[in-house]
Design a protein around this motif. Structure first.
Motif, PDB file in Angstrom:
ATOM      1  N   LEU A  15    -136.737  -3.060 -34.734  1.00 26.94           N
ATOM      2  CA  LEU A  15    -135.278  -3.015 -34.804  1.00 26.94           C
ATOM      3  C   LEU A  15    -134.704  -4.431 -34.718  1.00 26.94           C
ATOM      4  N   SER A  16    -133.834  -4.742 -35.654  1.00 27.24           N
ATOM      5  CA  SER A  16    -133.156  -6.040 -35.687  1.00 27.24           C
ATOM      6  C   SER A  16    -131.719  -5.861 -35.222  1.00 27.24           C
ATOM      7  N   SER A  17    -131.367  -6.490 -34.138  1.00 22.38           N
ATOM      8  CA  SER A  17    -129.980  -6.389 -33.659  1.00 22.38           C
ATOM      9  C   SER A  17    -129.020  -7.050 -34.630  1.00 22.38           C
ATOM     10  N   ALA A  18    -129.485  -8.103 -35.325  1.00 27.48           N
ATOM     11  CA  ALA A  18    -128.620  -8.790 -36.289  1.00 27.48           C
ATOM     12  C   ALA A  18    -128.317  -7.883 -37.475  1.00 27.48           C
ATOM     13  N   ASN A  19    -129.344  -7.276 -38.065  1.00 32.38           N
ATOM     14  CA  ASN A  19    -129.131  -6.390 -39.204  1.00 32.38           C
ATOM     15  C   ASN A  19    -128.388  -5.127 -38.805  1.00 32.38           C
ATOM     16  N   THR A  20    -128.668  -4.631 -37.605  1.00 35.99           N
ATOM     17  CA  THR A  20    -127.961  -3.443 -37.126  1.00 35.99           C
ATOM     18  C   THR A  20    -126.477  -3.730 -36.973  1.00 35.99           C
ATOM     19  N   GLY A  21    -126.152  -4.855 -36.347  1.00 36.26           N
ATOM     20  CA  GLY A  21    -124.747  -5.233 -36.196  1.00 36.26           C
ATOM     21  C   GLY A  21    -124.071  -5.469 -37.536  1.00 36.26           C
ATOM     22  N   PHE A  22    -124.787  -6.146 -38.438  1.00 35.42           N
ATOM     23  CA  PHE A  22    -124.263  -6.399 -39.771  1.00 35.42           C
ATOM     24  C   PHE A  22    -123.932  -5.097 -40.488  1.00 35.42           C
ATOM     25  N   MET A  23    -124.825  -4.115 -40.391  1.00 41.29           N
ATOM     26  CA  MET A  23    -124.621  -2.848 -41.084  1.00 41.29           C
ATOM     27  C   MET A  23    -123.507  -2.014 -40.448  1.00 41.29           C
ATOM     28  N   LEU A  24    -123.340  -2.104 -39.148  1.00 40.07           N
ATOM     29  CA  LEU A  24    -122.233  -1.399 -38.509  1.00 40.07           C
ATOM     30  C   LEU A  24    -120.892  -1.988 -38.957  1.00 40.07           C
ATOM     31  N   ILE A  25    -120.835  -3.310 -39.082  1.00 42.65           N
ATOM     32  CA  ILE A  25    -119.612  -3.946 -39.592  1.00 42.65           C
ATOM     33  C   ILE A  25    -119.360  -3.519 -41.036  1.00 42.65           C
ATOM     34  N   CYS A  26    -120.423  -3.498 -41.850  1.00 47.23           N
ATOM     35  CA  CYS A  26    -120.272  -3.069 -43.245  1.00 47.23           C
ATOM     36  C   CYS A  26    -119.795  -1.620 -43.322  1.00 47.23           C
ATOM     37  N   SER A  27    -120.288  -0.778 -42.426  1.00 45.26           N
ATOM     38  CA  SER A  27    -119.858   0.620 -42.406  1.00 45.26           C
ATOM     39  C   SER A  27    -118.371   0.725 -42.122  1.00 45.26           C
TER      40      SER A  27
END
Length: 445
Positions: A15-27
């Motif tokens: 799990l990548s916290s950076a990619n997870t955060g990025f995708m939540l912002i994109c959502s």
């Protein structure tokens, strides 16, 4: 849209916290697009239909959100066959671990699910612009639920599911040219062919009541579209998402300028409505193609889409179908153009090694794949949407009465109006009323 991928256990990502955060912002950005669409459409209709137009987008958020969690995500992205998916653990999302990853990626399943939810929310909302002024709100709400289930979910599986037939064929659709825009545009055409024209179509002026509202909506769409497009790579590790971000901006700018040039030559003026519509046309066209083309290719995609969509919106007057807010002319035509131009402008250096005709594919391999995807989605959505509209029209009745349409669908369906000019908040009417009241008091004295 990056589908599920199979990786060896030894290569299992973390799990990548950076990619997870990025995708939540994109959502969140993609969700913002639906209120943006509501403002865009709301400003384009007449005053008496403003609230209904806003509500048709907002109710899609409510209906699709619930259905997506209950079964939509399972059917769209579960593994079953090439035409529809299924995963019992994803029904209601009750058997998914908090840190359970989407296969082959560094983001949780929950994040991928909610990102895809926002795509599912806005797609039926796009259809609402074609049927402005004349559809019962209850019938529209039921149509959204049925259309999501029967049309959107299968098409999303075809295009983005790991075992979807279009994905396995090699059809490229980075973020929704087929699954979102052609799907919605063809669906809109199917519905309007069934329910018919507005009262006064081609006779009464039906100009936008608030161009500032249109421009606000277009701005929100443009802003949110960066999440829509760049987020569809599901991470930010290899530069493809960055390429898509750049191409989104470039193509949109080119399309806006091309639309303005076309209408200046054709109609003699640069209009704000043309600028907003041109921008949306560019956003639509680059959605499937932006991960496959270069920035120079993105300029070409945007410019071609700007001119073609500007020309296409006038076809409703020639052929007599009442596409109220040009959903067919912008989303269906723009989606077709963006999807097919991949077959010409794909460089082989972006999301995949597939190349277009201008980059060495002289056998037209990718172009024919794009034609297959476009034709299948267009045909299925057009027919299925028309059948749904026909069945609803023969049972519930899709349209409001002629009197309700003429007097205003806002008052008939929502018991409200968008603007209260007689209230105490000011304005011309209230000032005149106050003056008359003062005169009356003097006469009484």
């Amino acid at each position: 849209m990056a589908p599920a991928a199979i990786t060896l256990a030894a290569e299992a990502p973390k799990l990548s916290s950076a990619n997870t955060g990025f995708m939540l912002i994109c959502s969140a950005l993609v969700l913002l697009m639906t209120p943006g669409l509501a403002f865009f459409y709301g400003g384009m209709v007449r005053v008496k239909s403003t609230l209904n137009m806003l509500m048709m987008s907002f109710v899609s958020i409510g209906i699709v959100t619930i259905l997506w969690v209950l079964y939509g995500f399972s059917l769209a992205f579960g593994s079953s066959n090439g035409f529809i998916g299924f995963n019992s653990d994803w029904l209601g999302m009750s058997n998914v671990g908090l840190t359970e990853l989407w296969d082959g990626y560094t983001i949780p399943i929950f994040v991928f699910m909610v990102f895809q939810m926002m795509f599912a929310v806005i797609t039926p909302a796009l259809i609402s612009g074609a049927i402005a002024d004349r559809v019962k709100f209850s019938a529209w709400a039921l149509f959204v639920a049925l259309w999501l289930t029967i049309v959107y979910v299968p098409v999303a599986h075809w295009v983005w599911g790991a075992d979807g037939w279009a994905f396995k064929l090699g059809v490229i659709d980075f973020a929704g040219g087929t699954a979102v825009h052609i799907n919605a545009g063809a669906g809109a055409l199917g519905v309007i062919l069934v329910i018919g024209k507005r009262v006064g179509f081609k006779k009464d002026p039906m100009r936008p009541h608030s161009l500032p509202l249109v421009m606000l909506g277009a701005g929100l769409l443009w802003f949110g579209w960066f999440g829509f497009n760049a987020g569809s790579w599901l991470g930010n590790d290899d530069g493809v998402g960055a390429l898509m971000f750049v191409n989104t901006q470039v193509a949109t700018a080119a399309a806006m300028l091309a639309w303005l040039a076309y209408e200046k030559i054709r109609h003699g003026a640069f209009t704000t409505l043309g600028a907003a519509s041109g921008a949306v046309a560019g956003l639509v066209a680059i959605t499937p193609s932006g991960g496959a083309v270069s920035p120079l290719g993105a300029i070409a995609v945007g410019a071609i889409a700007g001119v073609a969509c500007a020309a296409a919106v006038g076809l409703k007057f020639k052929f007599g179908y009442d596409d109220s807010l040009d959903v067919v002319g912008v989303h269906m035509v723009g989606g077709i153009i963006g999807s097919l131009l991949i077959g010409f402008f794909a460089t082989g250096k972006g999301q995949s090694t597939a190349t277009g005709v201008f980059y060495g594919d002289h056998s037209f391999t990718q172009l024919w794949k794009q034609f297959a995807g476009v034709g299948a989605v267009l045909g299925y959505s057009l027919v299925a949407s028309a059948v749904l509209a026909f069945l609803l029209d023969k049972t519930l009745g899709m349209r409001v009465t002629e009197d309700e349409e003429v007097s205003g669908i806002d008052q008939a369906e929502h018991a409200e109006t968008a603007y209260d000019f007689s209230g105490a908040g000011g304005g011309v009417v209230s000032s005149v009323s106050a003056a008359l009241a003062g005169t009356s008091k003097k006469v009484d004295a």
